[in-house]
Scaffold this active site. Structure first.
Site, short mmCIF file in Angstrom:
data_model
loop_
_atom_site.label_atom_id
_atom_site.label_comp_id
_atom_site.label_asym_id
_atom_site.label_seq_id
_atom_site.Cartn_x
_atom_site.Cartn_y
_atom_site.Cartn_z
N HIS A 1 0.81 -1.23 0.00
CA HIS A 1 0.00 0.00 0.00
C HIS A 1 0.83 1.27 0.00
O HIS A 1 0.31 2.37 -0.16
CB HIS A 1 -0.93 0.04 1.22
CG HIS A 1 -0.22 0.43 2.49
ND1 HIS A 1 0.48 -0.48 3.23
CD2 HIS A 1 -0.09 1.62 3.12
CE1 HIS A 1 1.02 0.14 4.27
NE2 HIS A 1 0.70 1.41 4.23
C1 UD1 Z 1 -2.08 6.04 5.23
C2 UD1 Z 1 -0.82 6.61 5.87
C3 UD1 Z 1 0.27 5.54 5.86
C4 UD1 Z 1 -0.21 4.27 6.52
C5 UD1 Z 1 -1.51 3.82 5.88
C6 UD1 Z 1 -2.04 2.65 6.65
C7 UD1 Z 1 -0.47 9.01 5.47
C8 UD1 Z 1 0.33 10.02 4.75
N1 UD1 Z 1 -0.31 7.74 5.10
O1 UD1 Z 1 -1.80 5.74 3.88
O2 UD1 Z 1 1.37 6.03 6.62
O3 UD1 Z 1 0.77 3.29 6.34
O4 UD1 Z 1 -2.47 4.87 5.94
O5 UD1 Z 1 -2.93 1.88 5.93
O6 UD1 Z 1 -1.24 9.36 6.36
N2 UD1 Z 1 -9.17 4.74 0.89
C9 UD1 Z 1 -10.40 4.18 0.78
N3 UD1 Z 1 -11.01 3.76 1.93
C10 UD1 Z 1 -10.46 3.88 3.16
C11 UD1 Z 1 -9.19 4.45 3.24
C12 UD1 Z 1 -8.56 4.89 2.10
O7 UD1 Z 1 -10.97 4.06 -0.28
O8 UD1 Z 1 -11.06 3.46 4.16
C13 UD1 Z 1 -8.51 5.17 -0.36
C14 UD1 Z 1 -8.85 6.59 -0.77
O9 UD1 Z 1 -8.89 6.64 -2.15
C15 UD1 Z 1 -7.66 7.39 -0.31
C16 UD1 Z 1 -6.53 6.38 -0.53
O10 UD1 Z 1 -7.10 5.12 -0.20
O11 UD1 Z 1 -7.48 8.55 -1.05
C17 UD1 Z 1 -5.32 6.61 0.33
O12 UD1 Z 1 -5.70 6.78 1.70
P1 UD1 Z 1 -4.81 7.71 2.65
O13 UD1 Z 1 -5.37 7.65 4.01
O14 UD1 Z 1 -4.60 9.04 2.04
O15 UD1 Z 1 -3.39 7.05 2.61
P2 UD1 Z 1 -2.96 5.55 2.83
O16 UD1 Z 1 -2.31 5.06 1.61
O17 UD1 Z 1 -4.08 4.77 3.39
N1 UDP Z 2 -3.82 -5.39 8.69
C1 UDP Z 2 -5.10 -5.86 8.92
N2 UDP Z 2 -5.82 -6.29 7.81
C2 UDP Z 2 -5.33 -6.23 6.56
C3 UDP Z 2 -4.03 -5.72 6.36
C4 UDP Z 2 -3.30 -5.30 7.44
O1 UDP Z 2 -5.57 -5.94 10.05
O2 UDP Z 2 -6.06 -6.61 5.63
C5 UDP Z 2 -3.05 -4.93 9.86
C6 UDP Z 2 -1.66 -5.49 9.99
O3 UDP Z 2 -1.69 -6.77 10.58
C7 UDP Z 2 -0.98 -4.46 10.87
C8 UDP Z 2 -1.62 -3.18 10.39
O4 UDP Z 2 -2.81 -3.55 9.71
O5 UDP Z 2 -1.33 -4.65 12.23
C9 UDP Z 2 -0.68 -2.48 9.47
O6 UDP Z 2 -1.31 -1.44 8.85
P1 UDP Z 2 -0.90 -0.88 7.45
O7 UDP Z 2 -0.08 -1.85 6.74
O8 UDP Z 2 -2.15 -0.40 6.81
O9 UDP Z 2 -0.07 0.42 7.84
P2 UDP Z 2 1.44 0.65 8.29
O10 UDP Z 2 1.74 -0.26 9.43
O11 UDP Z 2 2.30 0.40 7.10
O12 UDP Z 2 1.48 2.09 8.65
#
Ligand code: UD1
Ligand code: UDP
Length: 355
Positions: free
Chosen positions: A206
Protein backbone atom coordinates in the site's frame (compact mmCIF):
# COMPACT_ATOMS: atom_id res chain seq x y z
CA UNK A 1 -7.97 12.95 36.98
CA UNK A 2 -6.01 13.68 33.79
CA UNK A 3 -7.84 13.99 30.50
CA UNK A 4 -6.29 12.71 27.27
CA UNK A 5 -7.67 13.38 23.82
CA UNK A 6 -6.49 10.60 21.51
CA UNK A 7 -6.39 11.21 17.77
CA UNK A 8 -6.96 8.16 15.57
CA UNK A 9 -7.57 7.97 11.84
CA UNK A 10 -5.80 5.14 10.02
CA UNK A 11 -5.86 1.35 10.33
CA UNK A 12 -2.54 0.89 12.16
CA UNK A 13 -3.59 3.50 14.71
CA UNK A 14 -6.75 1.60 15.58
CA UNK A 15 -4.63 -1.50 16.10
CA UNK A 16 -2.20 0.34 18.38
CA UNK A 17 -5.08 1.94 20.31
CA UNK A 18 -6.51 -1.55 20.88
CA UNK A 19 -3.76 -2.07 23.46
CA UNK A 20 -3.17 1.42 24.82
CA UNK A 21 -6.85 2.38 25.22
CA UNK A 22 -7.51 -0.92 27.01
CA UNK A 23 -4.75 -0.09 29.48
CA UNK A 24 -6.00 3.48 29.95
CA UNK A 25 -9.50 2.10 30.53
CA UNK A 26 -8.22 0.15 33.55
CA UNK A 27 -6.98 3.30 35.21
CA UNK A 28 -9.39 5.50 37.20
CA UNK A 29 -6.99 8.45 37.19
CA UNK A 30 -7.03 8.84 33.40
CA UNK A 31 -9.94 9.71 31.15
CA UNK A 32 -9.64 9.20 27.41
CA UNK A 33 -11.67 11.02 24.77
CA UNK A 34 -11.27 9.44 21.33
CA UNK A 35 -11.37 11.47 18.12
CA UNK A 36 -11.60 9.58 14.81
CA UNK A 37 -10.53 11.87 12.00
CA UNK A 38 -12.11 9.66 9.32
CA UNK A 39 -8.88 9.25 7.32
CA UNK A 40 -9.78 5.57 6.90
CA UNK A 41 -13.49 5.10 6.59
CA UNK A 42 -14.42 1.81 4.85
CA UNK A 43 -16.03 -0.67 7.21
CA UNK A 44 -13.12 -3.10 6.76
CA UNK A 45 -10.52 -0.35 7.27
CA UNK A 46 -12.10 1.17 10.37
CA UNK A 47 -15.28 -0.09 12.14
CA UNK A 48 -14.19 -3.71 12.13
CA UNK A 49 -11.22 -2.87 14.38
CA UNK A 50 -13.30 -0.95 16.92
CA UNK A 51 -15.74 -3.82 17.06
CA UNK A 52 -13.36 -6.79 17.15
CA UNK A 53 -10.71 -5.21 19.34
CA UNK A 54 -13.26 -3.62 21.68
CA UNK A 55 -11.82 -0.16 21.28
CA UNK A 56 -14.16 2.41 22.87
CA UNK A 57 -16.42 4.06 20.30
CA UNK A 58 -15.01 7.43 19.18
CA UNK A 59 -16.46 10.39 21.07
CA UNK A 60 -15.99 12.50 17.94
CA UNK A 61 -16.03 11.31 14.31
CA UNK A 62 -14.79 14.09 12.08
CA UNK A 63 -15.50 12.39 8.74
CA UNK A 64 -12.41 13.73 6.97
CA UNK A 65 -11.14 11.12 4.50
CA UNK A 66 -9.85 11.16 0.92
CA UNK A 67 -8.58 14.07 -1.10
CA UNK A 68 -5.11 15.56 -1.28
CA UNK A 69 -2.84 15.19 1.70
CA UNK A 70 -2.53 18.92 2.31
CA UNK A 71 -6.27 19.53 2.19
CA UNK A 72 -6.91 16.48 4.36
CA UNK A 73 -4.38 17.57 6.98
CA UNK A 74 -5.64 21.16 6.96
CA UNK A 75 -9.27 20.18 7.45
CA UNK A 76 -8.26 17.84 10.27
CA UNK A 77 -6.31 20.57 12.09
CA UNK A 78 -9.30 22.90 11.98
CA UNK A 79 -11.78 20.34 13.28
CA UNK A 80 -9.45 18.89 15.92
CA UNK A 81 -8.83 22.41 17.22
CA UNK A 82 -12.58 22.80 17.79
CA UNK A 83 -12.68 19.57 19.78
CA UNK A 84 -9.66 20.55 21.89
CA UNK A 85 -11.14 23.96 22.72
CA UNK A 86 -14.26 22.19 23.91
CA UNK A 87 -12.57 19.33 25.81
CA UNK A 88 -9.61 21.24 27.33
CA UNK A 89 -7.48 18.10 27.80
CA UNK A 90 -4.22 17.81 29.73
CA UNK A 91 -2.67 15.87 26.85
CA UNK A 92 -3.24 15.06 23.20
CA UNK A 93 -2.05 11.58 22.26
CA UNK A 94 -1.06 10.70 18.70
CA UNK A 95 0.28 7.51 17.15
CA UNK A 96 2.81 6.92 14.41
CA UNK A 97 3.21 8.99 11.29
CA UNK A 98 0.01 9.54 9.36
CA UNK A 99 -1.67 12.78 8.36
CA UNK A 100 -3.98 12.33 11.36
CA UNK A 101 -0.89 12.19 13.62
CA UNK A 102 0.50 15.45 12.30
CA UNK A 103 -2.88 17.21 12.32
CA UNK A 104 -3.49 16.22 15.95
CA UNK A 105 -0.03 17.39 16.98
CA UNK A 106 -0.28 20.75 15.22
CA UNK A 107 -3.76 21.46 16.59
CA UNK A 108 -2.53 20.67 20.11
CA UNK A 109 0.61 22.77 19.83
CA UNK A 110 -1.34 25.84 18.71
CA UNK A 111 -3.33 25.60 21.95
CA UNK A 112 -0.24 24.84 24.08
CA UNK A 113 -1.50 21.38 25.01
CA UNK A 114 1.16 18.78 25.77
CA UNK A 115 1.59 16.15 23.09
CA UNK A 116 2.21 12.46 23.70
CA UNK A 117 3.76 10.78 20.66
CA UNK A 118 3.61 7.01 20.61
CA UNK A 119 6.13 5.48 18.18
CA UNK A 120 8.42 8.47 18.46
CA UNK A 121 11.94 8.56 17.05
CA UNK A 122 11.53 6.24 14.07
CA UNK A 123 13.31 7.36 10.95
CA UNK A 124 13.59 6.02 7.42
CA UNK A 125 15.90 8.90 6.44
CA UNK A 126 13.85 9.20 3.26
CA UNK A 127 12.27 12.64 3.22
CA UNK A 128 10.29 11.75 0.07
CA UNK A 129 8.02 9.64 2.28
CA UNK A 130 5.06 11.64 3.62
CA UNK A 131 5.34 9.55 6.80
CA UNK A 132 8.93 10.67 7.44
CA UNK A 133 7.87 14.32 7.32
CA UNK A 134 4.86 13.64 9.56
CA UNK A 135 6.88 11.84 12.20
CA UNK A 136 9.76 14.33 12.33
CA UNK A 137 7.41 17.30 12.67
CA UNK A 138 5.35 15.51 15.31
CA UNK A 139 8.41 14.54 17.33
CA UNK A 140 9.62 18.13 17.19
CA UNK A 141 6.59 19.46 19.05
CA UNK A 142 5.93 16.55 21.41
CA UNK A 143 6.51 16.57 25.15
CA UNK A 144 6.41 12.86 25.92
CA UNK A 145 8.17 10.84 23.24
CA UNK A 146 7.49 7.14 23.70
CA UNK A 147 10.02 5.15 21.68
CA UNK A 148 9.48 1.54 20.60
CA UNK A 149 13.17 0.72 20.11
CA UNK A 150 16.62 1.69 21.30
CA UNK A 151 17.37 2.89 17.77
CA UNK A 152 14.44 5.31 17.98
CA UNK A 153 15.89 6.74 21.21
CA UNK A 154 19.29 7.11 19.54
CA UNK A 155 17.71 8.86 16.57
CA UNK A 156 16.13 11.45 18.85
CA UNK A 157 19.29 11.89 20.89
CA UNK A 158 21.21 12.35 17.64
CA UNK A 159 18.80 15.14 16.74
CA UNK A 160 19.41 16.74 20.18
CA UNK A 161 15.76 16.69 21.16
CA UNK A 162 16.06 17.36 24.85
CA UNK A 163 18.73 20.01 24.31
CA UNK A 164 16.46 22.38 22.43
CA UNK A 165 13.18 21.33 24.05
CA UNK A 166 14.07 21.16 27.72
CA UNK A 167 10.58 20.03 28.73
CA UNK A 168 10.63 17.00 26.41
CA UNK A 169 11.12 13.53 27.78
CA UNK A 170 12.26 10.52 25.76
CA UNK A 171 10.98 7.22 27.14
CA UNK A 172 11.87 3.75 25.84
CA UNK A 173 8.66 1.79 26.35
CA UNK A 174 8.77 -0.96 23.71
CA UNK A 175 6.35 -1.47 20.86
CA UNK A 176 2.62 -1.31 21.53
CA UNK A 177 2.01 -3.54 18.49
CA UNK A 178 3.66 -6.40 20.33
CA UNK A 179 1.17 -5.96 23.18
CA UNK A 180 -1.62 -6.31 20.60
CA UNK A 181 -0.10 -9.31 18.84
CA UNK A 182 0.20 -11.20 22.12
CA UNK A 183 -3.23 -10.23 23.44
CA UNK A 184 -5.30 -10.73 20.29
CA UNK A 185 -3.59 -13.96 19.25
CA UNK A 186 -5.84 -15.82 21.67
CA UNK A 187 -8.89 -14.43 19.83
CA UNK A 188 -7.56 -14.87 16.28
CA UNK A 189 -9.66 -16.78 13.79
CA UNK A 190 -9.34 -18.20 10.28
CA UNK A 191 -11.06 -16.16 7.58
CA UNK A 192 -14.17 -17.91 6.32
CA UNK A 193 -14.90 -18.43 2.61
CA UNK A 194 -11.22 -18.38 1.74
CA UNK A 195 -9.54 -21.36 0.13
CA UNK A 196 -6.22 -21.51 1.97
CA UNK A 197 -3.53 -23.95 0.88
CA UNK A 198 -1.17 -25.64 3.31
CA UNK A 199 1.63 -23.28 2.46
CA UNK A 200 1.16 -19.66 1.56
CA UNK A 201 2.84 -16.27 1.51
CA UNK A 202 0.94 -13.39 3.10
CA UNK A 203 1.43 -10.20 1.16
CA UNK A 204 0.36 -6.56 1.51
CA UNK A 205 1.19 -3.53 -0.65
CA UNK A 206 0.00 0.00 0.00
CA UNK A 207 3.00 2.30 0.36
CA UNK A 208 2.68 5.35 -1.94
CA UNK A 209 6.24 4.92 -3.25
CA UNK A 210 5.14 1.53 -4.66
CA UNK A 211 1.53 2.09 -5.64
CA UNK A 212 2.10 5.47 -7.28
CA UNK A 213 5.13 4.35 -9.27
CA UNK A 214 4.01 2.16 -12.20
CA UNK A 215 7.49 0.66 -12.66
CA UNK A 216 7.79 -0.39 -9.02
CA UNK A 217 4.23 -1.67 -8.88
CA UNK A 218 4.60 -3.70 -12.06
CA UNK A 219 7.93 -5.20 -10.86
CA UNK A 220 6.30 -6.26 -7.60
CA UNK A 221 3.32 -7.84 -9.37
CA UNK A 222 5.66 -9.69 -11.77
CA UNK A 223 7.60 -11.10 -8.82
CA UNK A 224 4.40 -12.15 -7.06
CA UNK A 225 3.16 -13.91 -10.20
CA UNK A 226 6.43 -15.83 -10.40
CA UNK A 227 6.31 -16.81 -6.71
CA UNK A 228 2.67 -17.86 -7.10
CA UNK A 229 3.90 -20.77 -9.28
CA UNK A 230 5.56 -22.09 -6.12
CA UNK A 231 3.22 -21.03 -3.30
CA UNK A 232 -0.19 -19.50 -2.87
CA UNK A 233 -0.03 -15.75 -2.38
CA UNK A 234 -2.77 -14.27 -0.22
CA UNK A 235 -3.04 -10.55 -0.84
CA UNK A 236 -5.52 -8.55 1.27
CA UNK A 237 -5.70 -5.48 -0.89
CA UNK A 238 -5.57 -1.96 0.57
CA UNK A 239 -8.16 0.33 -1.08
CA UNK A 240 -5.40 2.63 -2.31
CA UNK A 241 -3.75 -0.25 -4.19
CA UNK A 242 -7.07 -1.63 -5.37
CA UNK A 243 -8.04 1.68 -6.97
CA UNK A 244 -4.70 1.96 -8.77
CA UNK A 245 -4.64 -1.67 -9.94
CA UNK A 246 -8.16 -1.31 -11.33
CA UNK A 247 -6.99 1.40 -13.69
CA UNK A 248 -4.13 -0.73 -15.04
CA UNK A 249 -3.95 -4.02 -16.86
CA UNK A 250 -2.16 -6.24 -14.38
CA UNK A 251 -2.78 -9.96 -14.38
CA UNK A 252 -3.72 -10.83 -10.82
CA UNK A 253 -5.41 -14.12 -11.67
CA UNK A 254 -2.64 -16.23 -10.09
CA UNK A 255 -2.90 -14.42 -6.79
CA UNK A 256 -5.49 -14.89 -4.06
CA UNK A 257 -6.66 -11.28 -3.86
CA UNK A 258 -9.05 -10.53 -1.02
CA UNK A 259 -10.55 -7.46 0.62
CA UNK A 260 -8.78 -6.09 3.70
CA UNK A 261 -9.48 -8.29 6.70
CA UNK A 262 -10.08 -7.48 10.36
CA UNK A 263 -7.25 -7.85 12.84
CA UNK A 264 -8.38 -11.22 14.25
CA UNK A 265 -8.29 -12.75 10.76
CA UNK A 266 -5.05 -10.98 10.00
CA UNK A 267 -3.34 -12.36 13.09
CA UNK A 268 -4.47 -15.84 12.08
CA UNK A 269 -3.11 -15.33 8.54
CA UNK A 270 0.26 -14.15 9.87
CA UNK A 271 0.50 -16.92 12.42
CA UNK A 272 -0.16 -19.61 9.82
CA UNK A 273 1.77 -18.35 6.81
CA UNK A 274 5.22 -19.43 5.60
CA UNK A 275 6.49 -16.01 4.77
CA UNK A 276 5.40 -12.37 4.81
CA UNK A 277 6.04 -10.05 1.88
CA UNK A 278 5.07 -6.46 2.52
CA UNK A 279 5.75 -2.76 2.38
CA UNK A 280 3.79 -2.18 5.58
CA UNK A 281 5.55 -0.91 8.68
CA UNK A 282 3.41 -2.80 11.17
CA UNK A 283 3.42 -6.10 9.32
CA UNK A 284 7.22 -6.27 9.30
CA UNK A 285 7.18 -6.43 13.08
CA UNK A 286 4.23 -8.77 13.25
CA UNK A 287 6.15 -11.21 11.05
CA UNK A 288 8.86 -11.17 13.73
CA UNK A 289 6.35 -11.51 16.59
CA UNK A 290 4.98 -14.65 14.91
CA UNK A 291 8.45 -16.00 13.94
CA UNK A 292 7.99 -15.61 10.19
CA UNK A 293 10.62 -14.51 7.67
CA UNK A 294 9.79 -11.25 5.95
CA UNK A 295 10.71 -9.73 2.61
CA UNK A 296 10.18 -5.98 2.72
CA UNK A 297 9.46 -4.43 -0.65
CA UNK A 298 11.00 -1.08 0.19
CA UNK A 299 14.46 0.46 -0.11
CA UNK A 300 14.73 1.25 3.58
CA UNK A 301 12.92 0.54 6.82
CA UNK A 302 12.41 2.21 10.17
CA UNK A 303 12.67 -1.22 11.81
CA UNK A 304 16.38 -1.64 11.13
CA UNK A 305 16.92 -4.13 13.96
CA UNK A 306 14.92 -6.71 11.99
CA UNK A 307 17.20 -6.36 8.98
CA UNK A 308 20.34 -6.32 11.10
CA UNK A 309 19.15 -9.44 12.91
CA UNK A 310 18.57 -11.29 9.63
CA UNK A 311 14.79 -11.64 10.19
CA UNK A 312 13.85 -9.26 7.43
CA UNK A 313 15.37 -8.68 4.00
CA UNK A 314 14.94 -5.39 2.18
CA UNK A 315 14.31 -6.24 -1.46
CA UNK A 316 13.13 -2.93 -2.92
CA UNK A 317 10.80 -3.18 -5.88
CA UNK A 318 12.94 -4.96 -8.43
CA UNK A 319 11.61 -8.30 -9.68
CA UNK A 320 15.01 -10.04 -9.70
CA UNK A 321 15.96 -8.93 -6.17
CA UNK A 322 12.61 -10.06 -4.82
CA UNK A 323 12.89 -13.46 -6.49
CA UNK A 324 16.50 -13.92 -5.50
CA UNK A 325 15.70 -13.26 -1.85
CA UNK A 326 12.55 -15.42 -1.96
CA UNK A 327 14.54 -18.33 -3.36
CA UNK A 328 17.77 -18.03 -1.48
CA UNK A 329 18.03 -15.60 1.44
CA UNK A 330 19.29 -17.30 4.61
CA UNK A 331 16.89 -15.87 7.19
CA UNK A 332 17.69 -16.04 10.88
CA UNK A 333 15.24 -18.57 12.31
CA UNK A 334 16.11 -17.97 15.96
CA UNK A 335 13.28 -15.72 17.16
CA UNK A 336 14.03 -16.07 20.86
CA UNK A 337 15.31 -12.49 21.27
CA UNK A 338 13.26 -9.58 22.48
CA UNK A 339 13.67 -6.58 20.19
CA UNK A 340 10.44 -4.81 21.10
CA UNK A 341 9.98 -4.93 24.85
CA UNK A 342 8.05 -8.17 25.20
CA UNK A 343 4.49 -6.78 25.26
CA UNK A 344 4.65 -4.32 28.16
CA UNK A 345 4.66 -1.07 26.20
CA UNK A 346 1.08 0.04 26.98
CA UNK A 347 1.58 -0.51 30.71
CA UNK A 348 4.81 1.48 30.59
CA UNK A 349 3.04 4.34 28.78
CA UNK A 350 0.17 4.50 31.28
CA UNK A 351 2.54 4.33 34.27
CA UNK A 352 4.54 7.21 32.82
CA UNK A 353 1.39 9.27 32.31
CA UNK A 354 0.43 8.83 35.95
CA UNK A 355 3.77 10.19 37.17
C1 UD1 B 1 -2.08 6.04 5.23
C2 UD1 B 1 -0.82 6.61 5.87
C3 UD1 B 1 0.27 5.54 5.86
C4 UD1 B 1 -0.21 4.27 6.52
C5 UD1 B 1 -1.51 3.82 5.88
C6 UD1 B 1 -2.04 2.65 6.65
C7 UD1 B 1 -0.47 9.01 5.47
C8 UD1 B 1 0.33 10.02 4.75
N1 UD1 B 1 -0.31 7.74 5.10
O1 UD1 B 1 -1.80 5.74 3.88
O2 UD1 B 1 1.37 6.03 6.62
O3 UD1 B 1 0.77 3.29 6.34
O4 UD1 B 1 -2.47 4.87 5.94
O5 UD1 B 1 -2.93 1.88 5.93
O6 UD1 B 1 -1.24 9.36 6.36
N2 UD1 B 1 -9.17 4.74 0.89
C9 UD1 B 1 -10.40 4.18 0.78
N3 UD1 B 1 -11.01 3.76 1.93
C10 UD1 B 1 -10.46 3.88 3.16
C11 UD1 B 1 -9.19 4.45 3.24
C12 UD1 B 1 -8.56 4.89 2.10
O7 UD1 B 1 -10.97 4.06 -0.28
O8 UD1 B 1 -11.06 3.46 4.16
C13 UD1 B 1 -8.51 5.17 -0.36
C14 UD1 B 1 -8.85 6.59 -0.77
O9 UD1 B 1 -8.89 6.64 -2.15
C15 UD1 B 1 -7.66 7.39 -0.31
C16 UD1 B 1 -6.53 6.38 -0.53
O10 UD1 B 1 -7.10 5.12 -0.20
O11 UD1 B 1 -7.48 8.55 -1.05
C17 UD1 B 1 -5.32 6.61 0.33
O12 UD1 B 1 -5.70 6.78 1.70
P1 UD1 B 1 -4.81 7.71 2.65
O13 UD1 B 1 -5.37 7.65 4.01
O14 UD1 B 1 -4.60 9.04 2.04
O15 UD1 B 1 -3.39 7.05 2.61
P2 UD1 B 1 -2.96 5.55 2.83
O16 UD1 B 1 -2.31 5.06 1.61
O17 UD1 B 1 -4.08 4.77 3.39
N1 UDP C 1 -3.82 -5.39 8.69
C1 UDP C 1 -5.10 -5.86 8.92
N2 UDP C 1 -5.82 -6.29 7.81
C2 UDP C 1 -5.33 -6.23 6.56
C3 UDP C 1 -4.03 -5.72 6.36
C4 UDP C 1 -3.30 -5.30 7.44
O1 UDP C 1 -5.57 -5.94 10.05
O2 UDP C 1 -6.06 -6.61 5.63
C5 UDP C 1 -3.05 -4.93 9.86
C6 UDP C 1 -1.66 -5.49 9.99
O3 UDP C 1 -1.69 -6.77 10.58
C7 UDP C 1 -0.98 -4.46 10.87
C8 UDP C 1 -1.62 -3.18 10.39
O4 UDP C 1 -2.81 -3.55 9.71
O5 UDP C 1 -1.33 -4.65 12.23
C9 UDP C 1 -0.68 -2.48 9.47
O6 UDP C 1 -1.31 -1.44 8.85
P1 UDP C 1 -0.90 -0.88 7.45
O7 UDP C 1 -0.08 -1.85 6.74
O8 UDP C 1 -2.15 -0.40 6.81
O9 UDP C 1 -0.07 0.42 7.84
P2 UDP C 1 1.44 0.65 8.29
O10 UDP C 1 1.74 -0.26 9.43
O11 UDP C 1 2.30 0.40 7.10
O12 UDP C 1 1.48 2.09 8.65
Amino acid sequence: MKKIVTILGARPQFIKAGSVSREIGKCSELREVIVHTGQHYDENMSDVFFLEMKIPKPDYSLGIGGGGHGAMTGRMIEKIEGVLIQEKPDFVMVYGDTNSTLAGAIAASKLHIKIIHIEAGLRSFNMAMPEEVNRILTDRISTLLFCPTERAVKNLEGECYTAWNTGAEIILCGDVMQDGALFYKQHSCQPTNLDIKNEYVLCTIHRAENTDNPKRLSSIISALNEIAKDKQIILPLHPRTKKILETQNFDLSNLTVIDPVGYLNMVWLIDNCDMVMTDSGGLQKEAYFFSKPCLTMRDETEWVELVEGGYNKLVGAVTESILQAYNGFAFNSDFKGDLYGGGKASKCIVESLLK
